[in-house]
Design an enzyme around this catalytic site. Structure first.
Site, PDB file in Angstrom:
ATOM      1  CB  THR A 125     -24.788  -8.480  27.988  1.00 58.76           C
ATOM      2  OG1 THR A 125     -24.703  -8.956  26.651  1.00 58.76           O
ATOM      3  CG2 THR A 125     -23.360  -8.383  28.520  1.00 58.76           C
ATOM      4  CG  ASP A 126     -26.318 -12.501  24.556  1.00 57.52           C
ATOM      5  OD1 ASP A 126     -25.692 -11.425  24.520  1.00 57.52           O
ATOM      6  OD2 ASP A 126     -26.922 -12.969  23.562  1.00 57.52           O
ATOM      7  CD  GLU A 127     -22.170  -8.637  23.249  1.00 58.11           C
ATOM      8  OE1 GLU A 127     -20.962  -8.389  23.147  1.00 58.11           O
ATOM      9  OE2 GLU A 127     -23.055  -7.960  22.699  1.00 58.11           O
ATOM     10  CE1 TYR A 150     -21.246  -3.829  27.069  1.00 52.06           C
ATOM     11  CE2 TYR A 150     -21.413  -5.745  25.622  1.00 52.06           C
ATOM     12  CZ  TYR A 150     -22.000  -4.850  26.508  1.00 52.06           C
ATOM     13  OH  TYR A 150     -23.333  -4.988  26.840  1.00 52.06           O
ATOM     14  CE  LYS A 154     -23.346  -5.246  31.033  1.00 50.83           C
ATOM     15  NZ  LYS A 154     -24.193  -4.201  31.707  1.00 50.83           N
TER      16      LYS A 154
HETATM   17  P1  NAD Z   1     -26.797   2.617  25.813  1.00 53.23           P
HETATM   18  O1  NAD Z   1     -25.350   2.767  25.490  1.00 53.23           O
HETATM   19  O2  NAD Z   1     -27.817   2.992  24.796  1.00 53.23           O
HETATM   20  O3  NAD Z   1     -27.127   3.438  27.139  1.00 53.23           O
HETATM   21  C1  NAD Z   1     -26.286   3.479  28.241  1.00 53.23           C
HETATM   22  C2  NAD Z   1     -26.704   4.619  29.153  1.00 53.23           C
HETATM   23  O4  NAD Z   1     -25.850   4.611  30.311  1.00 53.23           O
HETATM   24  C3  NAD Z   1     -26.564   6.003  28.504  1.00 53.23           C
HETATM   25  O5  NAD Z   1     -27.725   6.771  28.746  1.00 53.23           O
HETATM   26  C4  NAD Z   1     -25.360   6.603  29.209  1.00 53.23           C
HETATM   27  O6  NAD Z   1     -25.416   8.019  29.324  1.00 53.23           O
HETATM   28  C5  NAD Z   1     -25.430   5.925  30.571  1.00 53.23           C
HETATM   29  N1  NAD Z   1     -24.117   5.884  31.235  1.00 53.23           N
HETATM   30  C6  NAD Z   1     -22.934   5.496  30.698  1.00 53.23           C
HETATM   31  N2  NAD Z   1     -21.941   5.638  31.595  1.00 53.23           N
HETATM   32  C7  NAD Z   1     -22.525   6.104  32.740  1.00 53.23           C
HETATM   33  C8  NAD Z   1     -22.020   6.431  34.023  1.00 53.23           C
HETATM   34  N3  NAD Z   1     -20.713   6.345  34.324  1.00 53.23           N
HETATM   35  N4  NAD Z   1     -22.887   6.848  34.957  1.00 53.23           N
HETATM   36  C9  NAD Z   1     -24.223   6.975  34.674  1.00 53.23           C
HETATM   37  N5  NAD Z   1     -24.741   6.704  33.476  1.00 53.23           N
HETATM   38  C10 NAD Z   1     -23.903   6.265  32.506  1.00 53.23           C
HETATM   39  O7  NAD Z   1     -26.967   1.100  26.239  1.00 53.23           O
HETATM   40  P2  NAD Z   1     -28.195   0.098  26.056  1.00 53.23           P
HETATM   41  O8  NAD Z   1     -28.059  -0.585  24.755  1.00 53.23           O
HETATM   42  O9  NAD Z   1     -29.454   0.776  26.386  1.00 53.23           O
HETATM   43  O10 NAD Z   1     -27.851  -0.986  27.185  1.00 53.23           O
HETATM   44  C11 NAD Z   1     -28.293  -0.803  28.519  1.00 53.23           C
HETATM   45  C12 NAD Z   1     -27.797  -1.957  29.386  1.00 53.23           C
HETATM   46  O11 NAD Z   1     -28.271  -3.191  28.867  1.00 53.23           O
HETATM   47  C13 NAD Z   1     -26.262  -2.074  29.416  1.00 53.23           C
HETATM   48  O12 NAD Z   1     -25.891  -2.420  30.726  1.00 53.23           O
HETATM   49  C14 NAD Z   1     -25.973  -3.192  28.433  1.00 53.23           C
HETATM   50  O13 NAD Z   1     -24.772  -3.867  28.788  1.00 53.23           O
HETATM   51  C15 NAD Z   1     -27.182  -4.084  28.638  1.00 53.23           C
HETATM   52  N6  NAD Z   1     -27.568  -4.891  27.464  1.00 53.23           N
HETATM   53  C16 NAD Z   1     -27.768  -4.310  26.243  1.00 53.23           C
HETATM   54  C17 NAD Z   1     -28.172  -5.090  25.164  1.00 53.23           C
HETATM   55  C18 NAD Z   1     -28.430  -4.463  23.816  1.00 53.23           C
HETATM   56  O14 NAD Z   1     -28.706  -5.192  22.853  1.00 53.23           O
HETATM   57  N7  NAD Z   1     -28.408  -3.142  23.652  1.00 53.23           N
HETATM   58  C19 NAD Z   1     -28.350  -6.472  25.329  1.00 53.23           C
HETATM   59  C20 NAD Z   1     -28.129  -7.041  26.606  1.00 53.23           C
HETATM   60  C21 NAD Z   1     -27.752  -6.235  27.654  1.00 53.23           C
HETATM   61  P1  TYD Z   2     -23.676  -4.640  17.481  1.00 52.11           P
HETATM   62  O1  TYD Z   2     -24.959  -3.950  17.169  1.00 52.11           O
HETATM   63  O2  TYD Z   2     -22.438  -3.827  17.672  1.00 52.11           O
HETATM   64  O3  TYD Z   2     -23.952  -5.589  18.739  1.00 52.11           O
HETATM   65  P2  TYD Z   2     -22.992  -6.725  19.419  1.00 52.11           P
HETATM   66  O4  TYD Z   2     -21.643  -6.671  18.809  1.00 52.11           O
HETATM   67  O5  TYD Z   2     -22.971  -6.277  20.844  1.00 52.11           O
HETATM   68  O6  TYD Z   2     -23.686  -8.020  19.181  1.00 52.11           O
HETATM   69  O7  TYD Z   2     -23.366  -5.667  16.299  1.00 52.11           O
HETATM   70  C1  TYD Z   2     -24.276  -6.710  15.960  1.00 52.11           C
HETATM   71  C2  TYD Z   2     -23.606  -7.586  14.926  1.00 52.11           C
HETATM   72  O8  TYD Z   2     -23.438  -6.810  13.723  1.00 52.11           O
HETATM   73  C3  TYD Z   2     -22.198  -8.032  15.302  1.00 52.11           C
HETATM   74  O9  TYD Z   2     -21.995  -9.352  14.814  1.00 52.11           O
HETATM   75  C4  TYD Z   2     -21.287  -7.046  14.595  1.00 52.11           C
HETATM   76  C5  TYD Z   2     -22.063  -6.724  13.344  1.00 52.11           C
HETATM   77  N1  TYD Z   2     -21.869  -5.349  12.802  1.00 52.11           N
HETATM   78  C6  TYD Z   2     -21.582  -5.183  11.450  1.00 52.11           C
HETATM   79  O10 TYD Z   2     -21.460  -6.144  10.670  1.00 52.11           O
HETATM   80  N2  TYD Z   2     -21.442  -3.900  10.974  1.00 52.11           N
HETATM   81  C7  TYD Z   2     -21.550  -2.799  11.778  1.00 52.11           C
HETATM   82  O11 TYD Z   2     -21.378  -1.650  11.303  1.00 52.11           O
HETATM   83  C8  TYD Z   2     -21.862  -2.997  13.174  1.00 52.11           C
HETATM   84  C9  TYD Z   2     -21.980  -1.832  14.098  1.00 52.11           C
HETATM   85  C10 TYD Z   2     -22.011  -4.298  13.628  1.00 52.11           C
END
Ligand code: NAD
Ligand code: TYD
Length: 337
Positions: A125-127, A150, A154
């Site tokens: 992730t970019d985080e 988190y 990562k």
């Molecule tokens: P999500 O939380 O929606 O899904 C995570 C999935 O992983 C779920 O289906 C969960 O059941 C499964 N999981 C959790 N723990 C597990 C374990 N121990 N064994 C097997 N499966 C397990 O997450 P997402 O938003 O779809 O993100 C997916 C990936 O992309 C993550 O690695 C996240 O760090 C990365 N990512 C997400 C974003 C975003 O904006 N959502 C951006 C950049 C990177």
């Molecule tokens: P989020 O969707 O949790 O993603 P991330 O923290 O991984 O970027 O949050 C996106 C942005 O929105 C972040 O700056 C936190 C803010 N946020 C709120 O202001 N209110 C909320 O209820 C949530 C969940 C996030």
């Protein structure tokens, strides 16, 4: 038939990716390996149960026995998305983040190495880069400086993936993507929370002053990028993925309210998230130049489309908010072990 193992395929990005991979890789069986934590929802994949090239394996990435089950047969590649993914939960309790994100990634890398897979894409992730000031963008060489439990977990998994390439010569690529939005996102994350709360006329919590900036990318574009990296990424390389679409949270929330015809009075400023990163912005020129990927969706169209999806899938998010989605597994696959 060769298999592609997608971990975390029942989550937000994973379920979008499973569907896209079935379409784009007709010679592959797609194995969805997922523990079905609170974030895993098989309803995201409804309709695929009888697909001849789709298989679901329930298991934990941190369990070598479970991983061995997912790796049965001719595994050609792995796209590793399974993770604990919500910053606020990691602030409450980081233990599951260390177990799944750090330990789980190492267990998976070890199994993939023994299996001799031809490509392992680690979805980071970019985080991991930490927070930016008002200017500048993250490039692949930006030092990792994770700020939340988190992102620290990562960053740990990101470096373990790097080490597997450097030490063992594993064909690993690492991707670092910005914030995604689109269908099937768990409504604890900002956008689906705002959309579903607004539809229910409930208050919308905005952290701090609402001026934090995120770079928003439509989930389908992220999935296309992941398949591109799977097919053409150079082992050992890191690829940033971003939408070139920086928005302040407050602007985004107001856009959603205006598209839904809901009043801004729903906005409720709440106490800021501890350690809240101010700004993320991705420079994605490497993946554009080397692999020819760029976002195909424009925010101006993809945001209304996303809002429409949540409007038309009210049962889906209501099931998630009420916890009913957890019964879906039993209805499809029988009792959970
Ligand atoms: P999500 O939380 O929606 O899904 C995570 C999935 O992983 C779920 O289906 C969960 O059941 C499964 N999981 C959790 N723990 C597990 C374990 N121990 N064994 C097997 N499966 C397990 O997450 P997402 O938003 O779809 O993100 C997916 C990936 O992309 C993550 O690695 C996240 O760090 C990365 N990512 C997400 C974003 C975003 O904006 N959502 C951006 C950049 C990177
Ligand atoms: P989020 O969707 O949790 O993603 P991330 O923290 O991984 O970027 O949050 C996106 C942005 O929105 C972040 O700056 C936190 C803010 N946020 C709120 O202001 N209110 C909320 O209820 C949530 C969940 C996030």
């Amino acid at each position: 038939m060769k298999k592609l193992v997608i971990t975390g395929g029942a989550g937000f990005i994973g379920s979008n990716l499973v569907r896209l991979a079935l379409e784009r890789l007709p010679q592959m069986e797609i194995v969805n390996f997922d523990a079905l934590t609170y974030a895993g929802n098989l309803e995201n994949l409804a309709g695929l149960e009888s697909h001849p090239r789709y298989r679901f394996v329930k298991g934990d990435v941190a369990s070598p026995e479970d991983v061995a089950k997912a790796f049965e047969g001719d595994v050609a590649g792995v796209l590793h998305l399974a993770a604990e993914s919500h910053v606020d939960r990691s602030i409450q309790d980081a233990s599951a983040f260390v177990r799944t994100n750090v330990v789980g990634t190492q267990v998976l890398l070890d199994a993939a190495r023994r299996k001799g897979v031809a490509k392992f894409v680690h979805v980071s992730t970019d985080e991991v880069y930490g927070s930016l000031g008002a200017t500048g963008k993250f490039i692949e060489e930006t030092p990792l400086a994770a700020n939340s439990p988190y992102s620290a977990s990562k960053a740990g998994s990101d470096l373990l993936a790097r080490a597997a390439h450097h030490t063992h010569g594993m064909p690993v690529c690492i991707t670092r993507c910005s914030n995604n939005y689109g269908p099937y996102q768990f409504p604890e994350k900002l956008l689906p929370l705002v959309i579903s709360n607004a539809l229910e006329n409930k208050p919308i919590p905005v952290y701090g002053d609402g001026r934090n900036v995120r770079d928003w990318l439509y989930v389908q574009d992220h999935c296309e990028a992941l398949l591109r990296v799977y097919e053409a990424g150079k082992p050992g390389e890191v690829y940033n993925i971003g939408g070139n679409n920086e928005l302040e949270n407050l602007y985004l929330v107001k856009q959603v309210l205006s598209l839904l015809g809901k009043p801004e009075s729903l906005i409720t400023f709440v106490k800021d998230r501890p350690g809240h990163d101010r700004r993320y912005a991705i420079d994605a020129s490497k993946i554009r130049q080397d692999l020819g990927w760029e976002p195909a969706h424009r925010f101006e169209q993809a945001l209304p489309k996303t809002i429409e999806w949540y409007r038309n899938h009210e049962a889906w998010w209501r099931h998630v908010k009420s916890g009913e989605y957890r019964d879906y597994y039993e209805r499809q696959y029988g009792k959970r072990s």
